[in-house]
Design an enzyme around this catalytic site. Structure first.
Site, PDB file in Angstrom:
ATOM      1  N   HIS A   1       0.395  -0.925   0.046  1.00 58.03           N
ATOM      2  CA  HIS A   1      -0.106   0.187  -0.032  1.00 58.03           C
ATOM      3  C   HIS A   1       0.635   1.113  -0.095  1.00 58.03           C
ATOM      4  O   HIS A   1       0.079   2.214  -0.962  1.00 58.03           O
ATOM      5  CB  HIS A   1      -0.860   0.074   1.161  1.00 58.03           C
ATOM      6  CG  HIS A   1      -1.896  -1.365   1.094  1.00 58.03           C
ATOM      7  ND1 HIS A   1      -1.516  -1.749   2.391  1.00 58.03           N
ATOM      8  CD2 HIS A   1      -3.060  -1.165   0.948  1.00 58.03           C
ATOM      9  CE1 HIS A   1      -2.969  -3.002   2.607  1.00 58.03           C
ATOM     10  NE2 HIS A   1      -3.191  -2.973   1.484  1.00 58.03           N
TER      11      HIS A   1
ATOM     12  N   LYS B   1     -16.512  -6.885   7.051  1.00 57.86           N
ATOM     13  CA  LYS B   1     -15.663  -8.387   6.673  1.00 57.86           C
ATOM     14  C   LYS B   1     -15.154  -8.553   8.114  1.00 57.86           C
ATOM     15  O   LYS B   1     -14.270  -9.778   7.835  1.00 57.86           O
ATOM     16  CB  LYS B   1     -15.073  -7.615   5.710  1.00 57.86           C
ATOM     17  CG  LYS B   1     -14.783  -7.236   4.181  1.00 57.86           C
ATOM     18  CD  LYS B   1     -13.777  -6.911   4.036  1.00 57.86           C
ATOM     19  CE  LYS B   1     -14.208  -6.199   2.510  1.00 57.86           C
ATOM     20  NZ  LYS B   1     -12.673  -5.721   1.386  1.00 57.86           N
TER      21      LYS B   1
ATOM     22  N   ARG C   1      -2.198  -6.697  -8.266  1.00 56.93           N
ATOM     23  CA  ARG C   1      -0.747  -6.755  -8.026  1.00 56.93           C
ATOM     24  C   ARG C   1      -0.893  -8.443  -9.191  1.00 56.93           C
ATOM     25  O   ARG C   1       0.422  -7.766 -10.683  1.00 56.93           O
ATOM     26  CB  ARG C   1      -0.957  -7.431  -6.677  1.00 56.93           C
ATOM     27  CG  ARG C   1      -0.944  -6.934  -5.396  1.00 56.93           C
ATOM     28  CD  ARG C   1      -1.438  -7.082  -4.212  1.00 56.93           C
ATOM     29  NE  ARG C   1      -2.440  -7.149  -4.107  1.00 56.93           N
ATOM     30  CZ  ARG C   1      -3.589  -7.003  -3.227  1.00 56.93           C
ATOM     31  NH1 ARG C   1      -3.004  -7.091  -2.100  1.00 56.93           N
ATOM     32  NH2 ARG C   1      -4.983  -7.284  -3.352  1.00 56.93           N
TER      33      ARG C   1
ATOM     34  N   SER D   1      -2.712  -7.903   3.075  1.00 56.90           N
ATOM     35  CA  SER D   1      -2.748  -7.900   4.114  1.00 56.90           C
ATOM     36  C   SER D   1      -3.644  -9.335   4.300  1.00 56.90           C
ATOM     37  O   SER D   1      -3.182  -9.903   5.911  1.00 56.90           O
ATOM     38  CB  SER D   1      -4.188  -6.323   4.287  1.00 56.90           C
ATOM     39  OG  SER D   1      -3.629  -5.435   4.276  1.00 56.90           O
TER      40      SER D   1
HETATM   41  P1  ADP Z   1     -10.071  -3.983  -0.722  1.00 53.42           P
HETATM   42  O1  ADP Z   1      -9.890  -4.863   0.949  1.00 53.42           O
HETATM   43  O2  ADP Z   1     -10.555  -2.738  -1.070  1.00 53.42           O
HETATM   44  O3  ADP Z   1      -9.567  -4.751  -1.610  1.00 53.42           O
HETATM   45  P2  ADP Z   1      -7.264  -3.292   0.514  1.00 53.42           P
HETATM   46  O4  ADP Z   1      -6.917  -2.447   1.587  1.00 53.42           O
HETATM   47  O5  ADP Z   1      -6.599  -4.929   0.290  1.00 53.42           O
HETATM   48  O6  ADP Z   1      -8.343  -3.060   0.409  1.00 53.42           O
HETATM   49  O7  ADP Z   1      -5.907  -3.107  -0.647  1.00 53.42           O
HETATM   50  C1  ADP Z   1      -6.729  -1.743  -0.965  1.00 53.42           C
HETATM   51  C2  ADP Z   1      -6.164  -1.045  -2.404  1.00 53.42           C
HETATM   52  O8  ADP Z   1      -4.579  -0.919  -2.578  1.00 53.42           O
HETATM   53  C3  ADP Z   1      -6.463  -2.379  -3.655  1.00 53.42           C
HETATM   54  O9  ADP Z   1      -6.655  -1.548  -4.595  1.00 53.42           O
HETATM   55  C4  ADP Z   1      -5.920  -3.424  -3.796  1.00 53.42           C
HETATM   56  O10 ADP Z   1      -5.886  -3.955  -4.722  1.00 53.42           O
HETATM   57  C5  ADP Z   1      -3.775  -2.405  -3.635  1.00 53.42           C
HETATM   58  N1  ADP Z   1      -3.370  -3.279  -3.517  1.00 53.42           N
HETATM   59  C6  ADP Z   1      -2.747  -4.256  -1.489  1.00 53.42           C
HETATM   60  N2  ADP Z   1      -2.071  -4.945  -1.746  1.00 53.42           N
HETATM   61  C7  ADP Z   1      -0.932  -3.972  -2.723  1.00 53.42           C
HETATM   62  C8  ADP Z   1       0.383  -4.204  -2.609  1.00 53.42           C
HETATM   63  N3  ADP Z   1       0.793  -5.655  -1.941  1.00 53.42           N
HETATM   64  N4  ADP Z   1       0.664  -3.971  -3.686  1.00 53.42           N
HETATM   65  C9  ADP Z   1      -0.070  -3.182  -4.892  1.00 53.42           C
HETATM   66  N5  ADP Z   1      -1.252  -2.869  -4.475  1.00 53.42           N
HETATM   67  C10 ADP Z   1      -2.077  -3.095  -3.604  1.00 53.42           C
END
Ligand code: ADP
Length: 160
Positions: A18, A42, A91, A129
């Site tokens: 992130h 969630k 990703r 995450s």
């Molecule tokens: P959500 O619960 O909305 O999927 P996340 O909190 O998991 O969101 O992630 C928020 C955003 O960051 C999403 O667009 C997700 O694809 C992106 N994201 C999460 N991890 C990574 C990573 N390792 N590299 C790039 N983008 C990421």
């Protein structure tokens, strides 16, 4: 024109993936709003307050980045912030289908708002995450994946 972008997610918890995206967008837009979805449905490990706190600490180096909660539709939040761009991280190809559907749905809801996809540094492209929580639960050292205070908080959350 003041260029503003919104970066929404659950951030349960924030990872270096992130933060890689946040660093890239902070260099491209005048103002960036990181929008933390409460996502109570969630069943997040961290409360919305904890997630916002950890993100605020992590984005301190970026002066044009703000962190806030959001409930409701991301297109409404973007409009409220006068932002025309919603950023999502991509990703793996496996992210694509859901992101594609969501981007087109959001376009239908508000055609003035564009979704922009960003790719992280390769070494973060497998980070999520969810996986970090799983391996932390099994006792792994997650200090390569999340900031030090987040790693500490993960240890505190996981009762072994
Ligand atoms: P959500 O619960 O909305 O999927 P996340 O909190 O998991 O969101 O992630 C928020 C955003 O960051 C999403 O667009 C997700 O694809 C992106 N994201 C999460 N991890 C990574 C990573 N390792 N590299 C790039 N983008 C990421």
């Amino acid at each position: 024109m003041n260029k503003r972008a919104v970066y929404p997610g659950t951030f349960d918890p924030v990872t270096y993936g992130h933060l890689d995206i946040i660093e890239r967008i902070s260099g491209l837009y005048d103002n960036v709003f990181v929008a933390v979805a409460r996502s109570e449905e969630k069943g997040p490990l961290f409360s919305a307050e904890e997630r916002v706190f950890m993100l605020k600490e992590a984005v301190k180096p970026y002066k044009n980045v703000e962190v806030e909660y959001f409930d409701g539709l991301i297109v409404d939040y973007a409009k409220e912030k006068s932002a025309k761009v919603v950023i999502r991280g991509l990703r793996m190809i496996s992210d694509f289908e859901y992101e594609f559907q969501m981007a087109l749905t959001n376009r239908k809801l508000n055609p003035e708002i564009e979704t922009v996809f960003m790719m992280p540094k390769e070494s973060y492209s497998y980070l999520s995450s969810r996986l970090i929580k799983e391996v932390a639960d099994l006792g792994a050292d997650v200090s390569d994946f999340v900031p030090p205070d987040v790693a500490e908080k993960l240890k505190g959350k996981i009762k072994r």
